[in-house]
Write a protein that holds these residues in place. Structure first.
Motif, PDB file in Angstrom:
ATOM      1  N   ASP A 321      11.590 -11.779 -39.033  1.00  0.00           N
ATOM      2  CA  ASP A 321      11.842 -12.776 -40.062  1.00  0.00           C
ATOM      3  C   ASP A 321      12.059 -14.152 -39.452  1.00  0.00           C
ATOM      4  O   ASP A 321      12.577 -14.274 -38.347  1.00  0.00           O
ATOM      5  CB  ASP A 321      13.095 -12.420 -40.869  1.00  0.00           C
ATOM      6  CG  ASP A 321      12.939 -11.136 -41.653  1.00  0.00           C
ATOM      7  OD1 ASP A 321      11.787 -10.724 -41.876  1.00  0.00           O
ATOM      8  OD2 ASP A 321      13.963 -10.548 -42.025  1.00  0.00           O
ATOM      9  N   PHE A 322      11.684 -15.176 -40.194  1.00  0.00           N
ATOM     10  CA  PHE A 322      12.132 -16.519 -39.884  1.00  0.00           C
ATOM     11  C   PHE A 322      12.420 -17.236 -41.189  1.00  0.00           C
ATOM     12  O   PHE A 322      11.990 -16.803 -42.255  1.00  0.00           O
ATOM     13  CB  PHE A 322      11.135 -17.286 -39.011  1.00  0.00           C
ATOM     14  CG  PHE A 322       9.824 -17.571 -39.681  1.00  0.00           C
ATOM     15  CD1 PHE A 322       9.591 -18.791 -40.283  1.00  0.00           C
ATOM     16  CD2 PHE A 322       8.820 -16.626 -39.692  1.00  0.00           C
ATOM     17  CE1 PHE A 322       8.382 -19.075 -40.895  1.00  0.00           C
ATOM     18  CE2 PHE A 322       7.603 -16.898 -40.296  1.00  0.00           C
ATOM     19  CZ  PHE A 322       7.383 -18.115 -40.900  1.00  0.00           C
ATOM     20  N   VAL A 323      13.183 -18.318 -41.093  1.00  0.00           N
ATOM     21  CA  VAL A 323      13.740 -18.949 -42.289  1.00  0.00           C
ATOM     22  C   VAL A 323      13.387 -20.432 -42.300  1.00  0.00           C
ATOM     23  O   VAL A 323      13.492 -21.108 -41.264  1.00  0.00           O
ATOM     24  CB  VAL A 323      15.272 -18.789 -42.329  1.00  0.00           C
ATOM     25  CG1 VAL A 323      15.818 -19.318 -43.650  1.00  0.00           C
ATOM     26  CG2 VAL A 323      15.674 -17.334 -42.126  1.00  0.00           C
ATOM     27  N   ILE A 324      12.984 -20.925 -43.462  1.00  0.00           N
ATOM     28  CA  ILE A 324      12.762 -22.359 -43.661  1.00  0.00           C
ATOM     29  C   ILE A 324      13.847 -22.889 -44.585  1.00  0.00           C
ATOM     30  O   ILE A 324      14.042 -22.384 -45.691  1.00  0.00           O
ATOM     31  CB  ILE A 324      11.382 -22.625 -44.277  1.00  0.00           C
ATOM     32  CG1 ILE A 324      10.277 -22.250 -43.287  1.00  0.00           C
ATOM     33  CG2 ILE A 324      11.243 -24.086 -44.668  1.00  0.00           C
ATOM     34  CD1 ILE A 324       8.899 -22.469 -43.822  1.00  0.00           C
ATOM     35  N   HIS A 325      14.583 -23.880 -44.105  1.00  0.00           N
ATOM     36  CA  HIS A 325      15.610 -24.545 -44.902  1.00  0.00           C
ATOM     37  C   HIS A 325      15.118 -25.959 -45.211  1.00  0.00           C
ATOM     38  O   HIS A 325      14.628 -26.662 -44.326  1.00  0.00           O
ATOM     39  CB  HIS A 325      16.927 -24.670 -44.132  1.00  0.00           C
ATOM     40  CG  HIS A 325      17.417 -23.388 -43.543  1.00  0.00           C
ATOM     41  ND1 HIS A 325      18.364 -22.584 -44.153  1.00  0.00           N
ATOM     42  CD2 HIS A 325      17.105 -22.766 -42.383  1.00  0.00           C
ATOM     43  CE1 HIS A 325      18.614 -21.541 -43.396  1.00  0.00           C
ATOM     44  NE2 HIS A 325      17.859 -21.623 -42.314  1.00  0.00           N
ATOM     45  N   LYS A 326      15.295 -26.387 -46.447  1.00  0.00           N
ATOM     46  CA  LYS A 326      15.063 -27.785 -46.790  1.00  0.00           C
ATOM     47  C   LYS A 326      16.411 -28.440 -47.013  1.00  0.00           C
ATOM     48  O   LYS A 326      17.222 -27.971 -47.812  1.00  0.00           O
ATOM     49  CB  LYS A 326      14.196 -27.922 -48.032  1.00  0.00           C
ATOM     50  CG  LYS A 326      13.808 -29.386 -48.316  1.00  0.00           C
ATOM     51  CD  LYS A 326      12.789 -29.506 -49.418  1.00  0.00           C
ATOM     52  CE  LYS A 326      12.366 -30.976 -49.573  1.00  0.00           C
ATOM     53  NZ  LYS A 326      11.360 -31.151 -50.649  1.00  0.00           N
ATOM     54  N   VAL A 327      16.676 -29.529 -46.266  1.00  0.00           N
ATOM     55  CA  VAL A 327      17.970 -30.204 -46.275  1.00  0.00           C
ATOM     56  C   VAL A 327      17.768 -31.644 -46.741  1.00  0.00           C
ATOM     57  O   VAL A 327      16.851 -32.331 -46.278  1.00  0.00           O
ATOM     58  CB  VAL A 327      18.615 -30.180 -44.872  1.00  0.00           C
ATOM     59  CG1 VAL A 327      19.972 -30.882 -44.883  1.00  0.00           C
ATOM     60  CG2 VAL A 327      18.749 -28.746 -44.364  1.00  0.00           C
TER      61      VAL A 327
END
Length: 347
Positions: A321-327
């Motif tokens: 898994d990998f995760v994309i965060h929008k900040v």
């Protein structure tokens, strides 16, 4: 003899509002038991290049934006570490930064490549009898190069920075903060150099490591320096490691870090996660957001709306898994999406 296979996933994303969609994914077989991608750079010719290692050797790849490989070059350089960087130059050329063993010790290594991956020229620099480990690099507007890292002398690491002109001539090589590791470099909008690493605070034996920043003139002289320490409800948030640094459109610095929460100096970590820190031009913390995501590798990009995309892996090497965060530009997490795919080693 066994033949090992490892698959490297190359991904291209489309950002539409808060959604992220994988446009394509390619799995490439390079038949190695220790394969990694260490650096990726978009070329101006609708292609991209990346370099990596089948430790202790290196390879270079150039591919189209649809993922099709144009060429791959295997190198016989006896690399020191997996810290390598590849960036494009004008006229379809490339530069590779890395580390090369010489007489059993590491030295800074630079080489120019043509658009077919053939070596045009190379340079190997260090201080005789000492480890010179390269951890970062940058191309200057005048065609010169910066190589950053650390030098080991009597088991004491110092931040180091080397400057070359466009022909590869060494202009200077300077050392800075003692007891400091993994130095990286960024050229800011004023043309000064931002050198940063993980530095001990000098309190032995319960020494604590924090991120340490220097702003330098183009001659390598120090303008300012600062430790980064944040406060939380349970104690110090020790900014113990970093993965990526960019300068934003407004001139601030955005840093992706690994956070360790401790109650006392030198104490046991109470929790570890990925954080995003916005700094002003004097390295004061404007905000810090804890993404509550454990990761080995992270990176950040700024979008045109001045929000930020932070990409992390899951911090567990046997999961995919990998995760994309929008900040947001003020430090709020706007969205989070988890993808499952082949293991990623660089972005």
């Amino acid at each position: 003899m066994f033949k090992y296979f490892i698959y490297i996933s190359l991904l291209l994303f489309s950002f539409n509002g808060f959604s992220q969609t994988i446009i394509w994914e390619k799995l490439i077989d390079y038949t190695s038991s220790d394969e990694s991608i260490n650096s990726v750079d978009r070329d101006s010719d609708s292609t991209f290049v990346f370099c990596g290692s089948t430790y202790p050797k290196s390879y270079f790849v150039r591919a189209k934006l649809n993922g099709d490989t144009l060429w791959k070059k295997d190198k016989s350089v006896n690399a020191c570490t997996n810290e390598e960087f590849m960036q494009h130059l004008p006229q379809g050329r490339f530069v590779h930064f890395g580390g090369k063993k010489s007489n059993g010790l590491c030295n800074f290594f630079f080489e120019k490549l043509d658009n077919n991956g053939n070596v045009l020229s190379s340079w190997n620099y260090g201080i005789s009898g000492k480890e010179n480990e390269l951890c970062g690099g940058a191309i200057l507007a005048d065609g010169g190069f910066l190589g950053s890292g650390m030098i080991n002398s009597s088991n004491n690491y110092k931040l180091s920075l080397m400057k070359l002109d466009s022909s590869g001539k060494k202009l200077w090589y300077k050392t800075y903060k003692d007891d400091t590791y993994t130095g990286s470099v960024l050229v800011n909008q004023k043309g000064n150099y931002i050198l940063y690493g993980s530095a001990g605070d000098g309190y032995k034996p319960l020494r604590t490591y924090h991120q340490y920043f220097l702003e330098l003139t183009p001659e390598g002289d120090t303008i300012r320096s600062k430790y980064l320490i944040a406060k939380s409800a349970i104690g110090d948030e020790i900014i113990s490691g970093y993965d990526d640094l960019i300068q934003t459109a407004t001139g601030d610095y955005l840093l992706v870090v690994r956070l360790d929460s401790v109650q006392v100096r030198g104490g046991t970590s109470l929790g570890r996660s990925v954080g995003v820190v916005l700094l002003d031009t004097l390295f004061n913390i404007k905000w810090l957001v804890d993404l509550k995501s454990v990761s080995y590798t992270s990176t950040v990009v700024e979008l045109k709306d001045t929000s930020y995309i932070v990409l992390t892996d899951n911090g567990v090497s046997n999961l995919l898994d990998f995760v994309i965060h929008k900040v947001s530009k003020t430090g709020q997490v706007l969205s989070k999406k988890v993808f499952t795919t082949a293991l990623i080693s660089s972005y």
